[in-house]
Scaffold this motif. Structure first.
Motif, PDB file in Angstrom:
ATOM      1  N   THR A 173      15.975  16.979  -6.111  1.00 35.59           N
ATOM      2  CA  THR A 173      15.899  15.525  -6.248  1.00 35.59           C
ATOM      3  C   THR A 173      15.472  15.181  -7.668  1.00 35.59           C
ATOM      4  O   THR A 173      14.870  16.011  -8.367  1.00 35.59           O
ATOM      5  N   PRO A 174      15.730  13.951  -8.115  1.00 36.50           N
ATOM      6  CA  PRO A 174      15.306  13.549  -9.457  1.00 36.50           C
ATOM      7  C   PRO A 174      13.785  13.680  -9.662  1.00 36.50           C
ATOM      8  O   PRO A 174      13.341  14.141 -10.717  1.00 36.50           O
ATOM      9  N   GLY A 175      13.008  13.290  -8.654  1.00 37.16           N
ATOM     10  CA  GLY A 175      11.550  13.393  -8.782  1.00 37.16           C
ATOM     11  C   GLY A 175      11.095  14.830  -8.957  1.00 37.16           C
ATOM     12  O   GLY A 175      10.233  15.127  -9.793  1.00 37.16           O
ATOM     13  N   ARG A 176      11.661  15.737  -8.183  1.00 37.81           N
ATOM     14  CA  ARG A 176      11.307  17.160  -8.284  1.00 37.81           C
ATOM     15  C   ARG A 176      11.752  17.723  -9.631  1.00 37.81           C
ATOM     16  O   ARG A 176      11.053  18.475 -10.273  1.00 37.81           O
ATOM     17  N   PHE A 177      12.956  17.314 -10.077  1.00 40.36           N
ATOM     18  CA  PHE A 177      13.457  17.772 -11.377  1.00 40.36           C
ATOM     19  C   PHE A 177      12.506  17.355 -12.495  1.00 40.36           C
ATOM     20  O   PHE A 177      12.163  18.154 -13.353  1.00 40.36           O
ATOM     21  N   ARG A 178      12.076  16.089 -12.448  1.00 42.55           N
ATOM     22  CA  ARG A 178      11.174  15.575 -13.493  1.00 42.55           C
ATOM     23  C   ARG A 178       9.841  16.329 -13.444  1.00 42.55           C
ATOM     24  O   ARG A 178       9.309  16.738 -14.483  1.00 42.55           O
ATOM     25  N   ALA A 179       9.293  16.526 -12.263  1.00 40.32           N
ATOM     26  CA  ALA A 179       8.002  17.243 -12.134  1.00 40.32           C
ATOM     27  C   ALA A 179       8.120  18.663 -12.689  1.00 40.32           C
ATOM     28  O   ALA A 179       7.234  19.130 -13.426  1.00 40.32           O
ATOM     29  N   ASP A 180       9.222  19.334 -12.365  1.00 39.14           N
ATOM     30  CA  ASP A 180       9.412  20.712 -12.866  1.00 39.14           C
ATOM     31  C   ASP A 180       9.590  20.728 -14.386  1.00 39.14           C
ATOM     32  O   ASP A 180       9.082  21.606 -15.071  1.00 39.14           O
ATOM     33  N   ALA A 181      10.338  19.745 -14.911  1.00 47.38           N
ATOM     34  CA  ALA A 181      10.577  19.681 -16.354  1.00 47.38           C
ATOM     35  C   ALA A 181       9.282  19.401 -17.108  1.00 47.38           C
ATOM     36  O   ALA A 181       9.023  20.007 -18.162  1.00 47.38           O
ATOM     37  N   TRP A 182       8.467  18.516 -16.597  1.00 41.49           N
ATOM     38  CA  TRP A 182       7.207  18.188 -17.279  1.00 41.49           C
ATOM     39  C   TRP A 182       6.196  19.318 -17.138  1.00 41.49           C
ATOM     40  O   TRP A 182       5.354  19.505 -18.010  1.00 41.49           O
ATOM     41  N   ALA A 183       6.244  20.055 -16.034  1.00 44.93           N
ATOM     42  CA  ALA A 183       5.316  21.178 -15.838  1.00 44.93           C
ATOM     43  C   ALA A 183       5.627  22.301 -16.819  1.00 44.93           C
ATOM     44  O   ALA A 183       4.722  23.044 -17.232  1.00 44.93           O
ATOM     45  N   ALA A 184       6.905  22.439 -17.168  1.00 42.54           N
ATOM     46  CA  ALA A 184       7.306  23.495 -18.098  1.00 42.54           C
ATOM     47  C   ALA A 184       7.006  23.074 -19.491  1.00 42.54           C
ATOM     48  O   ALA A 184       6.384  23.391 -20.309  1.00 42.54           O
TER      49      ALA A 184
END
Length: 192
Positions: free
Chosen positions: A181-192
């Motif tokens: 999902t977009p929310g999960r994608f954003r969370a993963d991208a910011w965590a990296a």
């Protein structure tokens, strides 16, 4: 991929009178068929090697090459649709990227290439291996992924900026096509 260059085509024509009339639409374009590439590589190796009996092997190989070329030609659209050129593809990609936030009409994009709508669809698929719809979805999702990872814009804003009709349409499409999902994608991208 191996390209069939004009000098190789000239050698093919010199080796056999029956092959003198072989014409390739675009001899500089690479053939992606692995068997055809392998045959061309083997032919080049045989000619360079000078091995005993290389001429008869090269002649047998040449027959196979001609058969493969005829098969590749026969697989083309029977109506003679030529794939879009790299220039046409670049023009279309730039247009699509510039208009991601709008509902792109296929007729207006086909008009850019100067082809009728149905001919454009066939030529586009022949050049890219995918439908125009699939292509635009991928471009929309690539831009959405960039915005998700580089900005703090709300999901609804990103959805509209990339041409999705709503946030839920954006979420379902990204989930179906990217498996996230977009929310999960954003969370993963910011965590990296």
């Amino acid at each position: 991929m191996t390209a069939i260059y004009p000098d190789l085509l000239a050698k093919i024509r010199e080796q056999n009178d029956e092959l003198r009339d072989i014409q390739l639409d675009e001899p500089w374009m690479a053939f992606s068929q692995p068997r055809l590439s392998r045959i061309v590589l083997e032919q080049n190796r045989l000619v360079r090697s000078g091995e005993m009996g290389w001429r008869s092997l090269a002649d047998a190989n040449m027959v196979q090459l001609v058969v493969e070329l005829m098969c590749a030609t026969a697989q083309r659209d029977t109506k003679g649709t030529k794939p879009l050129s790299p220039h046409e593809l670049a023009l279309i990609e730039n247009y699509v990227r510039d208009h991601l936030d709008t509902n792109l009409g296929l007729p207006e994009v086909a008009e850019l290439s100067g082809r009728p709508l149905h001919g454009f669809c066939r030529a586009f698929k022949a050049a890219t291996g995918e439908s125009f719809h699939r292509y635009t979805i991928n471009l929309r999702l690539e831009e959405a992924e960039r915005l998700l990872s580089e900005t703090e814009a709300p999901l609804a804003e990103i959805a509209y900026a990339t041409g999705f009709s709503s946030q839920s349409h954006f979420t379902s499409t990204m989930g179906r096509w990217r498996g996230v999902t977009p929310g999960r994608f954003r969370a993963d991208a910011w965590a990296a």
